[in-house]
Structure formats: structure tokens, C-alpha cells
Design a protein around this motif. Sequence first.
Motif, PDB file in Angstrom:
ATOM      1  N   ALA A   6       1.205  -1.061  -0.081  1.00 28.73           N
ATOM      2  CA  ALA A   6       0.104   0.064  -0.339  1.00 28.73           C
ATOM      3  C   ALA A   6       1.128   1.284   0.040  1.00 28.73           C
ATOM      4  O   ALA A   6       0.714   2.392  -0.479  1.00 28.73           O
ATOM      5  N   VAL A   7       1.615   1.193   0.882  1.00 33.52           N
ATOM      6  CA  VAL A   7       2.999   2.420   1.435  1.00 33.52           C
ATOM      7  C   VAL A   7       3.580   2.599  -0.889  1.00 33.52           C
ATOM      8  O   VAL A   7       3.845   3.891  -1.038  1.00 33.52           O
ATOM      9  N   THR A   8       4.219   1.204  -0.819  1.00 32.67           N
ATOM     10  CA  THR A   8       4.759   1.268  -2.270  1.00 32.67           C
ATOM     11  C   THR A   8       4.133   1.923  -3.733  1.00 32.67           C
ATOM     12  O   THR A   8       4.316   2.872  -4.323  1.00 32.67           O
ATOM     13  N   ARG A   9       2.905   1.589  -2.923  1.00 28.60           N
ATOM     14  CA  ARG A   9       2.040   2.017  -4.589  1.00 28.60           C
ATOM     15  C   ARG A   9       1.201   3.401  -4.705  1.00 28.60           C
ATOM     16  O   ARG A   9       0.607   3.806  -5.223  1.00 28.60           O
ATOM     17  N   GLY A  10       0.753   3.432  -2.722  1.00 31.30           N
ATOM     18  CA  GLY A  10       0.388   5.012  -2.560  1.00 31.30           C
ATOM     19  C   GLY A  10      -1.086   4.776  -3.095  1.00 31.30           C
ATOM     20  O   GLY A  10      -1.509   6.423  -2.917  1.00 31.30           O
ATOM     21  N   ARG A  11      -2.090   3.952  -2.549  1.00 36.09           N
ATOM     22  CA  ARG A  11      -3.181   4.092  -2.702  1.00 36.09           C
ATOM     23  C   ARG A  11      -3.588   3.198  -1.778  1.00 36.09           C
ATOM     24  O   ARG A  11      -2.526   2.016  -0.928  1.00 36.09           O
ATOM     25  N   PRO A  12      -4.805   3.026  -1.110  1.00 36.40           N
ATOM     26  CA  PRO A  12      -5.241   2.503   0.180  1.00 36.40           C
ATOM     27  C   PRO A  12      -5.790   0.928   0.074  1.00 36.40           C
ATOM     28  O   PRO A  12      -6.418   1.337  -0.283  1.00 36.40           O
ATOM     29  N   SER A  51      14.267   5.595   3.816  1.00 36.26           N
ATOM     30  CA  SER A  51      14.080   6.193   5.250  1.00 36.26           C
ATOM     31  C   SER A  51      12.576   6.243   5.997  1.00 36.26           C
ATOM     32  O   SER A  51      11.293   6.221   5.350  1.00 36.26           O
ATOM     33  N   LEU A  52      12.405   6.742   7.255  1.00 36.69           N
ATOM     34  CA  LEU A  52      11.253   6.232   7.565  1.00 36.69           C
ATOM     35  C   LEU A  52      10.226   7.897   7.815  1.00 36.69           C
ATOM     36  O   LEU A  52       9.129   7.679   7.580  1.00 36.69           O
ATOM     37  N   ARG A  53      11.134   8.727   7.500  1.00 35.14           N
ATOM     38  CA  ARG A  53       9.783   9.982   7.032  1.00 35.14           C
ATOM     39  C   ARG A  53       9.521   9.390   5.971  1.00 35.14           C
ATOM     40  O   ARG A  53       8.566   9.775   5.723  1.00 35.14           O
ATOM     41  N   THR A  54      10.267   8.846   4.943  1.00 42.05           N
ATOM     42  CA  THR A  54       9.644   8.774   4.170  1.00 42.05           C
ATOM     43  C   THR A  54       8.490   7.766   3.532  1.00 42.05           C
ATOM     44  O   THR A  54       7.239   8.230   3.445  1.00 42.05           O
ATOM     45  N   VAL A  55       8.140   6.798   4.744  1.00 41.63           N
ATOM     46  CA  VAL A  55       7.396   6.061   5.272  1.00 41.63           C
ATOM     47  C   VAL A  55       5.978   6.779   5.572  1.00 41.63           C
ATOM     48  O   VAL A  55       5.105   6.746   5.567  1.00 41.63           O
ATOM     49  N   GLY A  56       6.272   6.901   6.489  1.00 47.75           N
ATOM     50  CA  GLY A  56       5.304   8.339   7.579  1.00 47.75           C
ATOM     51  C   GLY A  56       4.493   9.481   6.142  1.00 47.75           C
ATOM     52  O   GLY A  56       3.998   9.552   6.160  1.00 47.75           O
ATOM     53  N   ARG A  57       5.281   9.690   5.334  1.00 45.13           N
ATOM     54  CA  ARG A  57       4.961  11.215   4.348  1.00 45.13           C
ATOM     55  C   ARG A  57       4.302   9.842   3.712  1.00 45.13           C
ATOM     56  O   ARG A  57       3.061  10.131   3.237  1.00 45.13           O
ATOM     57  N   ARG A  58       4.186   9.121   3.176  1.00 45.66           N
ATOM     58  CA  ARG A  58       3.911   7.909   2.568  1.00 45.66           C
ATOM     59  C   ARG A  58       2.045   7.650   3.094  1.00 45.66           C
ATOM     60  O   ARG A  58       1.632   7.683   1.843  1.00 45.66           O
ATOM     61  N   ILE A  59       2.328   7.098   3.772  1.00 46.12           N
ATOM     62  CA  ILE A  59       1.279   6.463   4.621  1.00 46.12           C
ATOM     63  C   ILE A  59      -0.070   7.480   4.994  1.00 46.12           C
ATOM     64  O   ILE A  59      -1.195   7.561   4.921  1.00 46.12           O
ATOM     65  N   GLN A  60       0.795   9.091   5.306  1.00 42.69           N
ATOM     66  CA  GLN A  60       0.111  10.698   5.241  1.00 42.69           C
ATOM     67  C   GLN A  60      -0.747  10.495   3.887  1.00 42.69           C
ATOM     68  O   GLN A  60      -1.864  11.361   3.852  1.00 42.69           O
ATOM     69  N   SER A  65      -5.792  10.745   1.768  1.00 39.22           N
ATOM     70  CA  SER A  65      -6.448   9.879   0.120  1.00 39.22           C
ATOM     71  C   SER A  65      -8.088   9.786   0.398  1.00 39.22           C
ATOM     72  O   SER A  65      -8.867   9.767  -0.393  1.00 39.22           O
ATOM     73  N   LEU A  66      -7.948   8.994   1.815  1.00 37.12           N
ATOM     74  CA  LEU A  66      -9.392   8.435   2.457  1.00 37.12           C
ATOM     75  C   LEU A  66     -10.200   9.961   2.501  1.00 37.12           C
ATOM     76  O   LEU A  66     -11.185   9.196   3.806  1.00 37.12           O
ATOM     77  N   HIS A  67      -9.335  10.393   2.867  1.00 32.45           N
ATOM     78  CA  HIS A  67      -9.714  11.323   4.440  1.00 32.45           C
ATOM     79  C   HIS A  67     -10.053  11.282   5.926  1.00 32.45           C
ATOM     80  O   HIS A  67     -10.732  11.860   6.260  1.00 32.45           O
ATOM     81  N   ALA A  68      -8.737  10.857   6.114  1.00 37.56           N
ATOM     82  CA  ALA A  68      -9.090   9.722   7.276  1.00 37.56           C
ATOM     83  C   ALA A  68      -8.209  10.347   8.792  1.00 37.56           C
ATOM     84  O   ALA A  68      -6.718  10.974   7.380  1.00 37.56           O
ATOM     85  N   ALA A  74      -8.176   4.920   8.631  1.00 35.96           N
ATOM     86  CA  ALA A  74      -7.662   4.585   7.087  1.00 35.96           C
ATOM     87  C   ALA A  74      -8.864   3.080   6.518  1.00 35.96           C
ATOM     88  O   ALA A  74      -8.892   3.029   5.384  1.00 35.96           O
ATOM     89  N   GLY A  75      -7.856   2.447   8.064  1.00 35.27           N
ATOM     90  CA  GLY A  75      -8.173   1.198   7.615  1.00 35.27           C
ATOM     91  C   GLY A  75      -9.130   0.812   7.353  1.00 35.27           C
ATOM     92  O   GLY A  75      -9.864  -0.355   7.210  1.00 35.27           O
ATOM     93  N   VAL A  76     -10.446   1.633   8.802  1.00 33.71           N
ATOM     94  CA  VAL A  76     -11.684   1.785   8.529  1.00 33.71           C
ATOM     95  C   VAL A  76     -12.516   1.403   7.810  1.00 33.71           C
ATOM     96  O   VAL A  76     -13.500   0.927   6.518  1.00 33.71           O
ATOM     97  N   ALA A  77     -11.648   2.225   6.631  1.00 36.24           N
ATOM     98  CA  ALA A  77     -12.802   2.418   5.030  1.00 36.24           C
ATOM     99  C   ALA A  77     -12.145   2.042   4.145  1.00 36.24           C
ATOM    100  O   ALA A  77     -12.920   1.580   3.431  1.00 36.24           O
ATOM    101  N   VAL A  78     -10.169   1.348   4.370  1.00 33.24           N
ATOM    102  CA  VAL A  78     -10.307   0.303   2.888  1.00 33.24           C
ATOM    103  C   VAL A  78     -11.155  -0.872   3.360  1.00 33.24           C
ATOM    104  O   VAL A  78     -11.524  -1.351   2.632  1.00 33.24           O
ATOM    105  N   GLY A  79     -11.507  -2.335   4.457  1.00 31.68           N
ATOM    106  CA  GLY A  79     -12.787  -2.114   4.795  1.00 31.68           C
ATOM    107  C   GLY A  79     -13.058  -2.152   4.164  1.00 31.68           C
ATOM    108  O   GLY A  79     -14.562  -3.567   3.865  1.00 31.68           O
ATOM    109  N   LEU A  80     -13.761  -0.818   4.679  1.00 26.36           N
ATOM    110  CA  LEU A  80     -15.156  -0.745   3.735  1.00 26.36           C
ATOM    111  C   LEU A  80     -15.414  -0.983   2.206  1.00 26.36           C
ATOM    112  O   LEU A  80     -16.492  -1.729   1.636  1.00 26.36           O
TER     113      LEU A  80
END
Length: 85
Positions: A6-12, A51-60, A65-68, A74-80
Motif C-alpha cells: 500500500a505504501v509503495t503504490r501510494g494507494r489505500p 527512510s522512516l520519514r518517507t514511510v510516514g509521508r507515504r502513509i499520510q 486520499s481517504l480523508h482519514a 483509514a483502515g476502516v475506510a479500506v475495510g468498507l
Amino acid sequence: MTVVGAVTRGRPTGFTAGGGAVGDGAAATGTPEADRRPATDQAIARQLGISLRTVGRRIQRVQNSLHAETRFQAGVAVGLARSGG
């Protein structure tokens, strides 16, 4: 899909590896129990070689994108989205 995917592809597409619910057992999802635990940001960074900062930016970015406001939201939105809800 793993957290890393999910983080690599930048989509939820998933925030816990395999996307299984807590306590549903590996047999229900076909995913080994260890793969369904949430990964830490440090583990994601190490696995991707970023880097850890890059992971944080990608997750953000995924959260935005999910307005979470939180990763849980975000996890709930993905599950739904996966369940068609």
C-alpha cells in the motif's frame, strides 16, 4: 496486499498484511497469522530500503486520499471499500 504494498503504490489497499480481522484465524483468510499483524513504520522502511520519514509521508498521503485523520480511520475506510460497504 501488505502494508508495504500500500505504501509503495501510494494507494489505500491495505494497512495490515492480508487485511484480515483480528481473531478470524488464518484458515478464514488463507493468510499466515504472522502476515496479518500490523507492520511498524520502522519495519516497512527497512523492508523497502527507504527512510522512516518517507514511510510516514507515504502513509499520510494514503490517509489524505481517504480523508482519514488517523490510521485506524483509514483502515476502516479500506475495510468498507473491500466489503462493498
